[in-house]
Design a protein around this motif. Structure first.
Motif, PDB file in Angstrom:
ATOM      1  N   MET A 188      -8.393 -17.777  31.770  1.00 45.41           N
ATOM      2  CA  MET A 188      -9.862 -17.719  31.239  1.00 45.41           C
ATOM      3  C   MET A 188     -10.588 -18.851  31.986  1.00 45.41           C
ATOM      4  SD  MET A 188      -9.794 -17.241  27.263  1.00 45.41           S
ATOM      5  CE  MET A 188      -9.169 -18.951  26.935  1.00 45.41           C
ATOM      6  N   PRO A 189     -11.676 -18.403  32.633  1.00 47.60           N
ATOM      7  CA  PRO A 189     -12.130 -19.950  33.574  1.00 47.60           C
ATOM      8  C   PRO A 189     -12.849 -20.932  32.514  1.00 47.60           C
ATOM      9  CG  PRO A 189     -13.793 -17.827  33.362  1.00 47.60           C
ATOM     10  CD  PRO A 189     -12.555 -17.466  32.650  1.00 47.60           C
ATOM     11  N   CYS A 190     -12.112 -22.015  32.652  1.00 49.23           N
ATOM     12  CA  CYS A 190     -12.720 -23.025  31.878  1.00 49.23           C
ATOM     13  C   CYS A 190     -12.559 -24.391  32.709  1.00 49.23           C
ATOM     14  CB  CYS A 190     -11.941 -23.267  30.565  1.00 49.23           C
ATOM     15  SG  CYS A 190     -10.505 -24.464  30.688  1.00 49.23           S
ATOM     16  N   GLU A 191     -13.715 -24.995  32.232  1.00 45.37           N
ATOM     17  CA  GLU A 191     -13.641 -26.305  33.043  1.00 45.37           C
ATOM     18  C   GLU A 191     -13.290 -27.597  32.412  1.00 45.37           C
ATOM     19  OE1 GLU A 191     -17.806 -28.836  34.688  1.00 45.37           O
ATOM     20  OE2 GLU A 191     -17.845 -27.320  33.055  1.00 45.37           O
ATOM     21  N   ARG A 192     -12.249 -28.268  33.332  1.00 45.15           N
ATOM     22  CA  ARG A 192     -11.577 -29.304  32.593  1.00 45.15           C
ATOM     23  C   ARG A 192     -12.636 -30.575  32.969  1.00 45.15           C
ATOM     24  NH1 ARG A 192      -6.375 -31.317  35.457  1.00 45.15           N
ATOM     25  NH2 ARG A 192      -8.089 -32.539  36.575  1.00 45.15           N
ATOM     26  N   LYS A 193     -13.209 -31.328  31.878  1.00 45.00           N
ATOM     27  CA  LYS A 193     -14.161 -32.221  32.474  1.00 45.00           C
ATOM     28  C   LYS A 193     -13.213 -33.450  32.699  1.00 45.00           C
ATOM     29  CE  LYS A 193     -18.040 -30.395  30.883  1.00 45.00           C
ATOM     30  NZ  LYS A 193     -18.645 -30.560  29.793  1.00 45.00           N
ATOM     31  N   PRO A 194     -13.770 -34.392  33.511  1.00 48.72           N
ATOM     32  CA  PRO A 194     -12.944 -35.582  33.931  1.00 48.72           C
ATOM     33  C   PRO A 194     -12.669 -36.448  32.509  1.00 48.72           C
ATOM     34  CG  PRO A 194     -15.319 -35.804  34.549  1.00 48.72           C
ATOM     35  CD  PRO A 194     -14.966 -34.280  34.214  1.00 48.72           C
ATOM     36  N   MET A 195     -11.601 -37.059  32.665  1.00 50.26           N
ATOM     37  CA  MET A 195     -11.439 -37.922  31.397  1.00 50.26           C
ATOM     38  C   MET A 195     -12.219 -39.099  31.621  1.00 50.26           C
ATOM     39  SD  MET A 195      -8.523 -36.301  30.230  1.00 50.26           S
ATOM     40  CE  MET A 195      -7.674 -37.526  29.206  1.00 50.26           C
ATOM     41  N   ARG A 196     -12.096 -39.607  30.277  1.00 45.46           N
ATOM     42  CA  ARG A 196     -13.014 -40.935  30.178  1.00 45.46           C
ATOM     43  C   ARG A 196     -12.380 -41.844  29.263  1.00 45.46           C
ATOM     44  NH1 ARG A 196     -18.529 -41.439  28.203  1.00 45.46           N
ATOM     45  NH2 ARG A 196     -17.463 -43.630  27.879  1.00 45.46           N
ATOM     46  N   TYR A 197     -12.670 -43.158  29.402  1.00 46.38           N
ATOM     47  CA  TYR A 197     -12.043 -44.093  28.461  1.00 46.38           C
ATOM     48  C   TYR A 197     -12.506 -43.978  27.047  1.00 46.38           C
ATOM     49  CZ  TYR A 197     -10.754 -48.718  26.580  1.00 46.38           C
ATOM     50  OH  TYR A 197     -10.567 -49.666  25.886  1.00 46.38           O
ATOM     51  N   GLY A 198     -11.575 -43.859  26.060  1.00 46.12           N
ATOM     52  CA  GLY A 198     -12.133 -43.871  24.846  1.00 46.12           C
ATOM     53  C   GLY A 198     -11.365 -44.903  23.975  1.00 46.12           C
ATOM     54  N   HIS A 199     -10.300 -45.457  24.056  1.00 47.03           N
ATOM     55  CA  HIS A 199      -9.670 -46.353  23.428  1.00 47.03           C
ATOM     56  C   HIS A 199      -8.819 -47.385  24.263  1.00 47.03           C
ATOM     57  CE1 HIS A 199     -11.255 -45.044  19.449  1.00 47.03           C
ATOM     58  NE2 HIS A 199     -11.036 -43.909  19.787  1.00 47.03           N
ATOM     59  N   SER A 200      -8.426 -48.294  23.541  1.00 48.61           N
ATOM     60  CA  SER A 200      -7.132 -48.923  24.531  1.00 48.61           C
ATOM     61  C   SER A 200      -5.905 -48.130  24.454  1.00 48.61           C
ATOM     62  CB  SER A 200      -7.003 -50.312  23.777  1.00 48.61           C
ATOM     63  OG  SER A 200      -6.939 -50.329  22.582  1.00 48.61           O
ATOM     64  N   GLU A 201      -5.148 -48.639  25.101  1.00 49.80           N
ATOM     65  CA  GLU A 201      -3.993 -48.151  25.252  1.00 49.80           C
ATOM     66  C   GLU A 201      -3.022 -47.575  24.037  1.00 49.80           C
ATOM     67  OE1 GLU A 201       0.089 -48.832  28.004  1.00 49.80           O
ATOM     68  OE2 GLU A 201      -1.862 -49.302  28.962  1.00 49.80           O
ATOM     69  N   GLY A 202      -2.404 -46.449  23.937  1.00 56.12           N
ATOM     70  CA  GLY A 202      -1.803 -46.346  22.631  1.00 56.12           C
ATOM     71  C   GLY A 202      -2.101 -44.800  22.250  1.00 56.12           C
ATOM     72  N   HIS A 203      -1.559 -44.659  20.916  1.00 54.22           N
ATOM     73  CA  HIS A 203      -1.592 -43.195  20.398  1.00 54.22           C
ATOM     74  C   HIS A 203      -3.221 -43.102  19.703  1.00 54.22           C
ATOM     75  CE1 HIS A 203      -0.795 -40.002  18.002  1.00 54.22           C
ATOM     76  NE2 HIS A 203      -1.752 -40.410  16.929  1.00 54.22           N
ATOM     77  N   THR A 204      -3.898 -42.007  20.397  1.00 53.83           N
ATOM     78  CA  THR A 204      -5.246 -42.069  20.001  1.00 53.83           C
ATOM     79  C   THR A 204      -5.182 -40.535  19.253  1.00 53.83           C
ATOM     80  OG1 THR A 204      -5.477 -40.962  22.111  1.00 53.83           O
ATOM     81  CG2 THR A 204      -6.316 -43.068  21.565  1.00 53.83           C
ATOM     82  N   GLU A 205      -6.011 -40.271  18.426  1.00 57.00           N
ATOM     83  CA  GLU A 205      -6.373 -38.731  17.775  1.00 57.00           C
ATOM     84  C   GLU A 205      -7.842 -38.301  17.995  1.00 57.00           C
ATOM     85  OE1 GLU A 205      -4.776 -37.609  14.034  1.00 57.00           O
ATOM     86  OE2 GLU A 205      -2.521 -38.191  14.818  1.00 57.00           O
ATOM     87  N   VAL A 206      -8.154 -37.056  17.946  1.00 65.90           N
ATOM     88  CA  VAL A 206      -9.470 -36.620  17.966  1.00 65.90           C
ATOM     89  C   VAL A 206      -9.644 -35.653  17.032  1.00 65.90           C
ATOM     90  CG1 VAL A 206      -8.580 -35.103  19.764  1.00 65.90           C
ATOM     91  CG2 VAL A 206     -11.023 -35.795  19.663  1.00 65.90           C
ATOM     92  N   CYS A 207     -11.016 -35.346  16.738  1.00 65.17           N
ATOM     93  CA  CYS A 207     -11.268 -34.223  15.854  1.00 65.17           C
ATOM     94  C   CYS A 207     -12.844 -34.059  16.423  1.00 65.17           C
ATOM     95  CB  CYS A 207     -11.044 -34.154  14.631  1.00 65.17           C
ATOM     96  SG  CYS A 207     -11.858 -35.587  13.511  1.00 65.17           S
ATOM     97  N   PHE A 208     -13.349 -32.682  15.851  1.00 63.67           N
ATOM     98  CA  PHE A 208     -14.658 -32.546  15.858  1.00 63.67           C
ATOM     99  C   PHE A 208     -15.210 -32.505  14.373  1.00 63.67           C
ATOM    100  CE2 PHE A 208     -13.575 -30.504  19.724  1.00 63.67           C
ATOM    101  CZ  PHE A 208     -14.781 -30.608  20.711  1.00 63.67           C
ATOM    102  N   ASP A 209     -16.359 -33.038  14.306  1.00 64.03           N
ATOM    103  CA  ASP A 209     -17.039 -32.763  12.841  1.00 64.03           C
ATOM    104  C   ASP A 209     -17.313 -31.650  12.634  1.00 64.03           C
ATOM    105  OD1 ASP A 209     -19.174 -32.697  14.733  1.00 64.03           O
ATOM    106  OD2 ASP A 209     -20.506 -33.110  12.859  1.00 64.03           O
ATOM    107  N   ASP A 210     -17.915 -31.307  11.495  1.00 63.57           N
ATOM    108  CA  ASP A 210     -18.020 -29.728  10.888  1.00 63.57           C
ATOM    109  C   ASP A 210     -18.821 -28.984  11.820  1.00 63.57           C
ATOM    110  OD1 ASP A 210     -16.209 -30.278   9.027  1.00 63.57           O
ATOM    111  OD2 ASP A 210     -17.636 -30.965   7.403  1.00 63.57           O
ATOM    112  N   SER A 211     -20.115 -29.639  12.260  1.00 61.07           N
ATOM    113  CA  SER A 211     -21.062 -29.019  12.975  1.00 61.07           C
ATOM    114  C   SER A 211     -20.735 -28.577  14.293  1.00 61.07           C
ATOM    115  CB  SER A 211     -22.478 -29.593  12.892  1.00 61.07           C
ATOM    116  OG  SER A 211     -22.102 -31.054  13.513  1.00 61.07           O
ATOM    117  N   GLY A 212     -19.611 -29.649  14.735  1.00 61.78           N
ATOM    118  CA  GLY A 212     -19.374 -29.499  16.199  1.00 61.78           C
ATOM    119  C   GLY A 212     -20.189 -30.435  17.309  1.00 61.78           C
TER     120      GLY A 212
END
Lengths: 1158, 186
Positions: free
Chosen positions: A27-51
């Motif tokens: 499926m054509p999908c675009e990988r956006k470039p990574m960006r700095y989010g947090h300092s090094e270590g375990h991170t987690e991510v989620c979307f809010d209900d509305s997205g």
């Protein structure tokens, strides 16, 4: 244990639904470039209900709320020292933080809303149930708790794990809960009864979450709740709800590393998995086809994964704290069910073949590259497009086989019978359907392991810091600094000039959002990228304009963005995203437009030259493939470098590009190697310095701001632990020396060779400047030539000492004729007759060469001195030979010659002044000041020499009453004003593009320049003499840098003592043959004193009569001799005191300076 | 010698400036200065630096020791030790005063530096007084002045010497045996 289990599952899988491996629908999908989010270590991510928001938590204890991947200023909520996990539903944000609690915050406000539950150690994973009414949390203390969000007292504790809990997930129907633990078990619990329902020993045992190879995030299929997905090693196993049977396995050939996290798409149709090695896969669960494969750009472990509520995006985070996004996933439910149903039909017939190849696949060593070439052609089987489907229906069974046969020789051998008739078919079909050509797009090959194309370096302005900083340098060059402040309160640009004489500092509000700038003596050029509504704009603040409109602005055509810009002398150039260079005059007239062969990286200008670096081709394996063009505008437009490759250090990129102050292109790469254009070897690039070597630590670097060839200076800003400096505290410029990377520079020989080569390289600009019609600093040129000859002589002596006679001759060939004679003397003195013989041949040859050239040049030389471009060696020696007066020979002769020189000089004065106005002056000399400015500043200088200047410059007090002014303070405001003859100076400004800067120091030094025979002291002196002059081109008269032994006799006015000395010198030298020159004089002085008073008087009388004739010579009197003179004759005393008076004038330099403030 | 003279001497110390004008080398009795290139740091005596600064022709780069961390360290050491510790510059007090008075905008955390240097100064002067006190009370004949700066010596010199003279006078009067001849002298 694992092997057997896997084996079992596989066999089951193939029995029931067929284990589909390696199937791939892209499926054509675009990988956006990574960006700095947090300092090094375990991170987690989620979307809010509305997205609308992406919410992440990380090791720094913050929860960040991003409005999008490009959100530079995310909102953040600090939840503790570390945040281990988060879950978000119904505007309630639940986090597991390092203080062993599970907390609730409101979303998006971030207000604390109480503590849900506590553990004895930190919770490792929290999750909401589908309705959001309950939260489950697993903890390192082996427990899983289920808590009602509305009433945290209602807790259910699930005990049974024997190690820290890795992850928990709710059954969407709220009956069950699954958890994975470090004890290796995946357990399904009955929540109501708080009992274990079933347990599978699927995982490897560890003792702590931090040691677990995989986080083993479980996921329950939303909606129907049919499947529980469990990541096991590099596969994902699906267990059916109710029966708790293992029903199928999702795998991918290219997925070889442990799966870390899995997540279901909101529709329950797709399952995404992120692995330890950075792979991201999406399977269509009904068909078990891998529909999407991406690889983390750096291959870091993916530790968080979340689907956008619409199913079109996947956000993921890695263990380095970076956040990434896959966009454009085509997984909307309607579409996928359609294709799925079609696929179901299609896959059945293909199944047999699949089985066939699967065996095959298992046996051979899987080459990822190979399997990758397979993937695009599998597309016809399950492609989502109608075209593909049609195609499939036409050739339902053979699509796969055919393609394998074509692309994979190894396979085709195994399946020879199938291949035979179908290869042709395939060819036809491929070209016909157009599916295959579209497929092999390179960027979406996650697992291709061959040479990878390097992401092309982005365009940048040299001397700027990254655009995402709120406070940054937009430009730091030799003219000044442009800073950009872009914070909440305001967006402003500060322009500051190093030399306040150029212009005062400026402060602009950056309403247009300029991101690029350049600065020259004439103007500031700013540009902003275009937006949807607004075109990309170019703004020029032309502060040196003499009319009242100091500003112009140009809109670029819609869709064309400024990528790089630069300012030359009287023009500006802009490189745009449309691969074009547009050249404007400084007043805003569009002058040129031409295309560039690739995307621009960087562009700089200097005078009439324009240097452009662009992407020649994609680079591989970290290399950048850059090309360079050097163009010259002005009267004769031409291209000097025609898009040749730009050499860079291994795996580095361009970090600075520019010209030296003298106009030689140079650049710096990210490895800190500074390279300079060597025009003498056909425009090659020579490394002249490695800033990396001077760095104390590996993370330090030097941020280059300018390069000067004369004096040799690399101006840069030392940056500790970064690549670029911060705006505050204001960084200080440091100066690095150059060093060519020659061999064995620790030895004396190597050092001298390095110095010689460097001196040659750094004097290339003289010939370039004079050939392109600029004024050159001849003082400095002759100095550098002299240094070179001196070095040659030293190397010669060293080779002699080492008995390397052949090498001696080689060196002698580089010398001028004059120096060769010295070398001959050296050789004969050290009893190397054979060498001396050879050298004299060389000397003869050289003098012949000179004589051939001499007749023509002799004539021209006086008039046309500036325009004669002299080859470094021969012209010099020719002059030297013509004028050379060999010391210690007949003084009469010398005197005659002296007379002659005086005359020449006189003549030259006139021509000099007259021609001065015509000359194009080197505007690139260091202290260049815009002429317009120049004329405005008042001339306040009196012609006073510095009384404290001990260097004995040529004419310390301009005693001859010349109109010239020697006060070096003039430099401070301008150099031009030192000429009272300003009438013609005004004219000068008009007729050339190149504006005049400094008077050319007219020297007649060539006659004595290369007299190396002087004592060391004299050498030193001349060196000092020329130094300041070289710096500023200001010394209107060059001192004749002759050795005192040679000249003192001739050049100062004769005193009685001298007359006496002339008569008696021979007798003194006869008496004391071993005396040095100075000693001879001392001795002579002693004897002179012993004479009777009358005798002395008579000598003085003689001197006075002689003096009148000699008066002219006085102006050439050598300052250095003054000291000696004082102690000498009485007659001299008068003269001296007069001189002194003059020089002690109260308006000495400093006071003049003090009153000169503007 | 008074404080202004000491300050005068301190003005000979060199300091780095970043000029915003260009000027060739200047040749002065005390030595050659420059060349001055806009934007390039150059070493000049403090008096010139201040002069240029006042005319807004340069920015002054504070000396390396004029840094909050280093001064804090120094202050702590000075407080810990009983003897005088080596100071960063023989004219630290004068330079701090001069630079902070005229170029405080070029020196980060100027106020903190001012306080810290004052602290160091106070500590040292207190020590100096204390040792002068014990010098007198223990009737010592000589004292070492290690690590004392000119300014510090200068602050105590006039008073100490005079009082020592007085003491000497008084003491010589105490002993009648020796006092006679002495007294006659006075």
């Amino acid at each position: 244990m694992f092997l057997t289990q896997r084996g079992r599952f596989r066999s089951r899988g193939t029995e029931s639904t067929g284990e589909i491996r390696g199937s791939f629908v892209k499926m054509p999908c675009e990988r956006k470039p990574m960006r700095y989010g947090h300092s090094e270590g375990h991170t987690e991510v989620c979307f809010d209900d509305s997205g609308k928001f992406i919410v992440t938590c990380g090791n720094d204890g913050d929860v960040r709320i991003w409005e999008g991947l490009d959100d530079d200023d995310p909102k953040f909520i600090t939840v503790g020292e570390k945040a281990y996990s988060l879950a978000l539903k119904n505007n309630k944000l639940v986090t597991a933080s390092s203080n062993n609690t599970v907390q609730i915050h409101t979303f998006p406000d971030g207000d604390p809303d109480g503590i849900l539950t506590r553990f004895t150690t930190n919770a490792t994973h929290v999750t909401f149930n589908s309705s959001g009414s309950r939260v489950a949390a697993g903890s390192s203390d082996f427990m899983v708790k289920v808590v009602e969000v509305s009433d945290s007292s209602q807790q259910k504790t699930l005990r049974g794990h024997e190690a820290p809990v890795l992850s928990v997930t709710f059954d969407p129907k709220d009956d069950f809960l699954a958890s994975a633990s470090c004890d290796g078990n995946v357990v399904v619990w009955n929540i109501k009864e708080q009992s274990q329902l079933i347990s599978w020993p699927l995982l490897q045992k560890t003792n702590d979450v931090s040691n677990a190879k995989s986080l083993c995030r479980l996921a329950w299929q939303p909606g129907t709740a049919k499947f529980l997905a469990v990541p096991v090693e590099s596969k994902v196993q699906l267990y059916e709800r109710g029966s708790w049977d293992h029903v199928s396995t999702l795998s991918d050939d290219l997925l070889t590393q442990l799966v870390n996290v899995v997540a279901w798409s909101p529709c329950g149709q797709f399952l995404a998995a992120g692995s330890v090695g950075g792979s991201l896969n999406v399977w269509d669960v009904s068909s078990k086809l891998c529909v999407e494969r991406q690889k983390h750009e750096k291959g870091f472990t993916v530790c968080g994964l979340a689907w956008h509520p619409s199913g079109s995006q996947i956000a993921y985070t890695d263990t380095e704290g970076c956040l990434g996004l896959l966009d454009g996933l085509r997984t909307s439910t309607s579409n996928s069910t359609n294709t799925a149903s079609k696929q179901a039909a299609v896959t059945k017939p293909a199944k047999d073949y699949d089985a066939l190849f699967d065996d095959d696949d298992d046996d051979r060593v899987m080459d990822e590259g190979q399997s990758d070439t397979n993937s695009p052609v599998k597309k016809p089987i399950a492609g989502g497009d109608d075209d593909d489907d049609d195609d499939d229906f036409l050739m339902p069974a053979t699509g796969r086989v055919r393609s394998r046969a074509i692309l994979d020789d190894e396979n085709s051998l195994d399946t020879g019978s199938l291949k035979l008739g179908q290869e042709k078919f395939g060819d036809d079909d491929n070209t016909g359907s157009g599916v295959v050509p579209a497929a092999p797009l390179v960027p979406l090959r996650p697992a291709y392991e061959g040479p990878m194309p390097t992401p092309p370096q982005k365009a940048f302005q040299p001397g700027s810091t990254p655009a995402h900083l709120t406070h940054r340098f937009m430009m730091w060059n030799s003219v000044g600094i442009v800073r950009d402040y872009n914070d909440e309160q305001d967006n402003a640009i500060d322009v500051e000039f190093h030399d306040t004489a150029v212009h005062h500092a400026m402060h602009l509000t950056n309403t247009l959002g300029h991101t690029m700038a350049d600065l020259s003596q004439e103007a500031v050029l700013l540009a902003c990228p275009g937006t949807d509504e607004l075109a990309s704009k170019l703004q020029c603040l032309h502060f040196s304009s003499w009319d009242t409109n100091k500003e112009w602005m140009v809109d670029l055509p819609q869709g064309e963005d400024v990528r790089a810009l630069c300012l030359g002398q009287g023009w500006a150039a802009v490189a745009t995203s449309a691969l074009m260079i547009r050249v404007f005059s400084i007043g805003g007239v569009q002058r040129e437009i031409f295309s560039l062969p690739g995307n621009v990286v960087c562009m700089v200008a200097h005078g009439e030259q324009l240097l452009i670096v662009y992407h020649r081709a994609p680079g591989f394996d970290g290399e950048q493939a850059l090309g360079v063009q050097l163009l010259q505008f002005g009267r004769r437009k031409r291209q000097l470098i025609h898009g040749e490759p730009l050499p860079l250090s291994h795996r580095s990129y361009l970090s600075w590009l520019g010209f030296t102050a003298e106009g030689t292109p140079c650049y710096v790469d990210s490895e800190g190697a500074v390279r300079m254009l060597n025009r003498s070897v056909g425009n090659t690039w020579t490394p002249v310095c490695s800033t990396r070597e001077t760095c104390k630590s590996k993370s330090d670097s030097y941020w280059v701001v300018g390069i000067h060839e004369n004096p040799q200076q690399l101006r840069c800003i030392p940056c500790k632990g970064s690549r670029y400096p911060p705006t505050l505290p204001r960084p200080a410029v440091a100066i690095l020396p150059f060093k060519l990377p020659l061999c064995q520079t620790s030895t004396e020989k190597g050092q001298m060779e390095e110095q010689y080569c460097r001196s040659l390289l750094f004097s290339n600009h003289f010939s370039f400047l004079s050939s392109s019609g600029y004024e050159i600093d001849e003082e400095a040129q002759s100095q550098s030539q002299k240094d070179q000859q001196e070095l040659l002589m030293k190397m010669f002596a060293l080779s002699c000492k080492l008995e390397r006679e052949f090498r001696c001759v080689e060196l002698a060939e580089l010398m001028t004729q004059k120096v060769v004679t010295l070398a001959i003397r050296y050789a004969s003195r050290s009893r190397r007759m054979a060498l001396a013989q050879r050298l004299s041949e060389i000397a003869l040859e050289k003098s012949n060469q000179i004589q051939e050239v001499e007749p023509e040049e002799e004539e021209e030389e006086e008039e046309d001195y500036s325009s004669v471009r002299r080859p470094s060696g021969s012209g010099q020696s020719e002059a030297a030979q013509g004028r050379h007066s060999s010391r210690r020979y007949q003084e009469e002769e010398e005197e005659q010659e002296e007379e002659q020189r005086e005359e020449e000089e006189g003549r030259e004065m006139e021509t000099d002044e007259a021609s001065e106005t015509k000359k194009r002056v080197n505007l690139f000399a260091k202290e260049a000041v815009s002429p317009v400015k120049t004329n405005l500043t008042p001339i306040t200088k009196g012609g006073r020499a510095n009384p404290f200047k001990v260097l004995g410059s040529g004419k310390p007090s301009s005693a001859s009453g010349q109109p010239r002014v020697t006060n070096i303070l003039d430099n401070m405001t301008t150099s031009r004003k030192s000429f009272p003859l300003s009438g013609p100076a005004g004219k000068q400004n008009k007729n050339t593009v190149l504006k005049p800067l400094a008077p050319r120091p007219k020297t007649k030094t060539q006659s004595t320049l290369l007299q190396m025979s002087g004592t060391k002291a004299s050498n030193k002196k001349t060196q000092q003499n020329t130094q300041p002059a070289a710096d500023t081109q200001k010394q209107p008269e060059a001192p004749p840098p002759a050795s005192p032994a040679d000249n003192t006799e001739n050049k100062r006015p004769k005193t009685g003592f001298q007359f006496w000395l002339e008569e008696n010198r021979k007798s003194i030298t006869a008496d004391n043959p071993d005396l040095e020159e100075t000693d001879v004089i001392k001795e002579a002085m002693g004897r002179f004193r012993t004479l009777s008073a009358e005798d002395r008087l008579s000598w003085t009388e003689r001197a006075k009569t002689g003096d009148a004739a000699d008066l002219k010579k006085r102006k050439r009197a050598e300052g250095g001799a003054e000291g000696a003179e004082i102690e000498k004759g009485q007659a001299e005393a008068d003269e001296n005191s007069a001189k002194k008076k003059k020089s002690l004038d109260p308006s000495s330099k400093l006071s003049a300076f003090a009153f000169n403030k503007n | 010698m008074d404080a202004s003279e000491v300050e005068f001497l301190a003005e000979k110390e060199t300091v780095k400036i970043i000029p915003n004008f260009s000027l060739d080398k200047i040749y002065l009795i005390g030595g050659d200065l420059g060349p001055f290139n806009p934007g390039l740091p150059v070493d000049v005596p403090v008096w010139l630096a201040l002069n240029l600064k006042q005319r807004q022709k340069c920015r002054i780069v504070p000396p390396a020791w004029m840094d909050v961390d280093k001064l804090e360290e120094m202050r702590d050491l000075e407080r810990k030790e009983d003897t005088f510790t080596p100071v960063p510059s023989p004219y630290y007090m004068e330079l701090t005063k001069l630079l902070l008075n005229f170029a405080s905008d070029n020196i980060p955390k100027a106020d903190e530096i001012r306080t810290l240097v004052k602290d160091i100064w106070d500590t040292r002067i207190a020590k100096l007084r204390l040792s002068a006190d014990s010098f007198i009370s223990q009737l010592e004949a000589h004292a070492k002045l290690d690590n004392l700066t000119l300014m510090e010596i200068n602050t105590i010199r006039a008073f100490l010497l005079d009082s020592l003279n007085c003491l000497y006078k008084l003491r010589s009067n105490q002993h009648p045996g020796s006092s006679k001849g002495q007294f006659a002298d006075f």
